[in-house]
Design a protein around this motif. Sequence first.
Motif, PDB file in Angstrom:
ATOM      1  N   GLU A   1       0.816  -1.220   0.000  1.00 54.76           N
ATOM      2  CA  GLU A   1       0.000   0.000   0.000  1.00 54.76           C
ATOM      3  C   GLU A   1       0.847   1.266   0.000  1.00 54.76           C
ATOM      4  O   GLU A   1       0.381   2.339   0.380  1.00 54.76           O
ATOM      5  CB  GLU A   1      -0.944  -0.002   1.207  1.00 54.76           C
ATOM      6  N   ASP A   2       2.089   1.152  -0.424  1.00 52.71           N
ATOM      7  CA  ASP A   2       2.975   2.311  -0.502  1.00 52.71           C
ATOM      8  C   ASP A   2       2.485   3.245  -1.602  1.00 52.71           C
ATOM      9  O   ASP A   2       2.348   2.837  -2.757  1.00 52.71           O
ATOM     10  CB  ASP A   2       4.403   1.850  -0.810  1.00 52.71           C
ATOM     11  N   VAL A   3       2.211   4.496  -1.240  1.00 51.19           N
ATOM     12  CA  VAL A   3       1.693   5.454  -2.225  1.00 51.19           C
ATOM     13  C   VAL A   3       2.801   6.057  -3.080  1.00 51.19           C
ATOM     14  O   VAL A   3       2.545   6.555  -4.172  1.00 51.19           O
ATOM     15  CB  VAL A   3       0.889   6.591  -1.546  1.00 51.19           C
ATOM     16  N   ALA A   4       4.033   6.024  -2.603  1.00 54.42           N
ATOM     17  CA  ALA A   4       5.126   6.689  -3.311  1.00 54.42           C
ATOM     18  C   ALA A   4       5.821   5.784  -4.317  1.00 54.42           C
ATOM     19  O   ALA A   4       6.297   6.257  -5.359  1.00 54.42           O
ATOM     20  CB  ALA A   4       6.155   7.221  -2.312  1.00 54.42           C
ATOM     21  N   PHE A   5       5.891   4.492  -4.028  1.00 55.50           N
ATOM     22  CA  PHE A   5       6.648   3.576  -4.874  1.00 55.50           C
ATOM     23  C   PHE A   5       5.777   2.403  -5.295  1.00 55.50           C
ATOM     24  O   PHE A   5       5.274   1.649  -4.453  1.00 55.50           O
ATOM     25  CB  PHE A   5       7.893   3.067  -4.140  1.00 55.50           C
ATOM     26  N   GLY A   6       5.608   2.240  -6.604  1.00 58.98           N
ATOM     27  CA  GLY A   6       4.775   1.182  -7.133  1.00 58.98           C
ATOM     28  C   GLY A   6       5.534  -0.119  -7.347  1.00 58.98           C
ATOM     29  O   GLY A   6       6.748  -0.212  -7.152  1.00 58.98           O
ATOM     30  N   SER A   7       4.811  -1.129  -7.816  1.00 57.76           N
ATOM     31  CA  SER A   7       5.377  -2.468  -7.949  1.00 57.76           C
ATOM     32  C   SER A   7       6.401  -2.567  -9.075  1.00 57.76           C
ATOM     33  O   SER A   7       7.294  -3.423  -9.021  1.00 57.76           O
ATOM     34  CB  SER A   7       4.260  -3.481  -8.171  1.00 57.76           C
ATOM     35  N   THR A   8       6.299  -1.733 -10.098  1.00 52.66           N
ATOM     36  CA  THR A   8       7.223  -1.839 -11.235  1.00 52.66           C
ATOM     37  C   THR A   8       8.666  -1.692 -10.781  1.00 52.66           C
ATOM     38  O   THR A   8       9.520  -2.540 -11.055  1.00 52.66           O
ATOM     39  CB  THR A   8       6.891  -0.797 -12.312  1.00 52.66           C
ATOM     40  N   ALA A   9       8.971  -0.597 -10.100  1.00 46.73           N
ATOM     41  CA  ALA A   9      10.339  -0.379  -9.622  1.00 46.73           C
ATOM     42  C   ALA A   9      10.703  -1.353  -8.509  1.00 46.73           C
ATOM     43  O   ALA A   9      11.843  -1.811  -8.428  1.00 46.73           O
ATOM     44  CB  ALA A   9      10.497   1.061  -9.145  1.00 46.73           C
ATOM     45  N   ALA A  10       9.737  -1.675  -7.654  1.00 43.96           N
ATOM     46  CA  ALA A  10      10.020  -2.591  -6.551  1.00 43.96           C
ATOM     47  C   ALA A  10      10.457  -3.953  -7.070  1.00 43.96           C
ATOM     48  O   ALA A  10      11.458  -4.528  -6.609  1.00 43.96           O
ATOM     49  CB  ALA A  10       8.792  -2.727  -5.656  1.00 43.96           C
ATOM     50  N   LEU A  11       9.736  -4.489  -8.040  1.00 45.39           N
ATOM     51  CA  LEU A  11      10.055  -5.817  -8.561  1.00 45.39           C
ATOM     52  C   LEU A  11      11.306  -5.807  -9.432  1.00 45.39           C
ATOM     53  O   LEU A  11      11.993  -6.829  -9.559  1.00 45.39           O
ATOM     54  CB  LEU A  11       8.865  -6.373  -9.344  1.00 45.39           C
ATOM     55  N   ALA A  12      11.627  -4.663 -10.039  1.00 47.18           N
ATOM     56  CA  ALA A  12      12.812  -4.567 -10.891  1.00 47.18           C
ATOM     57  C   ALA A  12      14.095  -4.342 -10.099  1.00 47.18           C
ATOM     58  O   ALA A  12      15.192  -4.444 -10.656  1.00 47.18           O
ATOM     59  CB  ALA A  12      12.637  -3.433 -11.903  1.00 47.18           C
ATOM     60  N   THR A  13      13.981  -4.073  -8.825  1.00 41.29           N
ATOM     61  CA  THR A  13      15.158  -3.784  -8.012  1.00 41.29           C
ATOM     62  C   THR A  13      16.147  -4.949  -8.011  1.00 41.29           C
ATOM     63  O   THR A  13      17.363  -4.746  -7.978  1.00 41.29           O
ATOM     64  CB  THR A  13      14.738  -3.398  -6.582  1.00 41.29           C
ATOM     65  N   GLU A  14      15.659  -6.171  -8.073  1.00 43.42           N
ATOM     66  CA  GLU A  14      16.555  -7.320  -8.052  1.00 43.42           C
ATOM     67  C   GLU A  14      17.541  -7.306  -9.221  1.00 43.42           C
ATOM     68  O   GLU A  14      18.636  -7.867  -9.125  1.00 43.42           O
ATOM     69  CB  GLU A  14      15.761  -8.624  -8.079  1.00 43.42           C
ATOM     70  N   ASN A  15      17.176  -6.636 -10.312  1.00 45.74           N
ATOM     71  CA  ASN A  15      18.071  -6.566 -11.469  1.00 45.74           C
ATOM     72  C   ASN A  15      19.291  -5.696 -11.216  1.00 45.74           C
ATOM     73  O   ASN A  15      20.233  -5.697 -12.012  1.00 45.74           O
ATOM     74  CB  ASN A  15      17.310  -6.027 -12.686  1.00 45.74           C
ATOM     75  N   TRP A  16      19.257  -4.937 -10.128  1.00 50.46           N
ATOM     76  CA  TRP A  16      20.336  -4.012  -9.816  1.00 50.46           C
ATOM     77  C   TRP A  16      21.190  -4.482  -8.644  1.00 50.46           C
ATOM     78  O   TRP A  16      22.007  -3.722  -8.125  1.00 50.46           O
ATOM     79  CB  TRP A  16      19.748  -2.631  -9.516  1.00 50.46           C
ATOM     80  N   VAL A  17      21.000  -5.722  -8.221  1.00 46.69           N
ATOM     81  CA  VAL A  17      21.801  -6.293  -7.136  1.00 46.69           C
ATOM     82  C   VAL A  17      22.487  -7.545  -7.652  1.00 46.69           C
ATOM     83  O   VAL A  17      21.825  -8.481  -8.116  1.00 46.69           O
ATOM     84  CB  VAL A  17      20.927  -6.643  -5.915  1.00 46.69           C
ATOM     85  N   THR A  18      23.814  -7.575  -7.591  1.00 48.64           N
ATOM     86  CA  THR A  18      24.572  -8.736  -8.045  1.00 48.64           C
ATOM     87  C   THR A  18      24.954  -9.666  -6.900  1.00 48.64           C
ATOM     88  O   THR A  18      25.335 -10.815  -7.132  1.00 48.64           O
ATOM     89  CB  THR A  18      25.857  -8.288  -8.767  1.00 48.64           C
ATOM     90  N   GLY A  19      24.875  -9.165  -5.669  1.00 48.48           N
ATOM     91  CA  GLY A  19      25.177  -9.992  -4.508  1.00 48.48           C
ATOM     92  C   GLY A  19      23.947 -10.751  -4.045  1.00 48.48           C
ATOM     93  O   GLY A  19      22.887 -10.696  -4.666  1.00 48.48           O
ATOM     94  N   PRO A  20      24.064 -11.483  -2.935  1.00 49.14           N
ATOM     95  CA  PRO A  20      22.915 -12.177  -2.373  1.00 49.14           C
ATOM     96  C   PRO A  20      21.752 -11.209  -2.135  1.00 49.14           C
ATOM     97  O   PRO A  20      21.964 -10.114  -1.596  1.00 49.14           O
ATOM     98  CB  PRO A  20      23.453 -12.745  -1.053  1.00 49.14           C
ATOM     99  N   TYR A  21      20.546 -11.616  -2.535  1.00 42.41           N
ATOM    100  CA  TYR A  21      19.412 -10.685  -2.521  1.00 42.41           C
ATOM    101  C   TYR A  21      18.177 -11.361  -1.951  1.00 42.41           C
ATOM    102  O   TYR A  21      17.859 -12.497  -2.298  1.00 42.41           O
ATOM    103  CB  TYR A  21      19.126 -10.200  -3.943  1.00 42.41           C
TER     104      TYR A  21
END
Length: 276
Positions: A225-245
Amino acid sequence: MIEHLGIPTEAGTFDAIAAGPVDGRPVLLLHGFPQAAVAWEHTVATLGAHGFRAVAPDQRGYSPGVRPERAAEYGIDSLVGDVLAMADAQGWARFDLVGHDWGGAVAWWAAAEHPARLRTLGVVSTPHPGALGEALHDDEDQQLRSAYMTEWRSTGTEKRMLENDSAALRRMYEWKVPPSKVEEYVRRLTEPGALTAALNWYRAGRPGGKIGTVEVPTMYVWSSEDVAFGSTAALATENWVTGPYRFHLIEDVTHWVPEEVPEVLTAMVLEHLRAH
């Protein structure tokens, strides 16, 4: 037991809350807007009770001792520099970093640019800036969610937020933040120059360089229910982490995760720290 301390740096002295043995594994926790270090009160106390040295500062502009007037002094380089300076002042060669909202953005940049200093990273609400940038370019939903930033950069924002007993400021907490904390936040932000300093985080402008991926072990927590950050960026965040996530989704919780479900979030932080 919560301690209150000052952390001296070249920029000035940061106010902070802390708990745990001084020689415990160090954890630095960064708050967002419009909050203060006490957003992490439960987490700091719990980590301290488990033997960690947990410290949550009032960040640049929120600490009266570090409140420069010019918006340019609130750029991401200065904010990341504050993190390293506070760690240095406490003798921390390496530490765990946790951030929420704007504190999360600073934490992402610190991890991307100074991985050797961090043992782990934990971010709440704020997606990786690279994922957020892509969503702002391609996703209409995220564009609408972030439209408030333009308004907050405009002159007169302070007057609009503080008029009528800070009614607009109080509404931001969506009746999800405990009243005692709302009063504490409002009290701090109505100090002379405090709200302008906090808004200068938005007015400083976007970072000039492009952020890279994060290699340290990372936990990202997003609430449905976060009004500032939607699911698109939230779910894509894993693409920007190369270490254990590890990605945690908290259902039916708003943006104010540290205040709304402190026990749930603290358990996640503890699990993450113990896993690495």
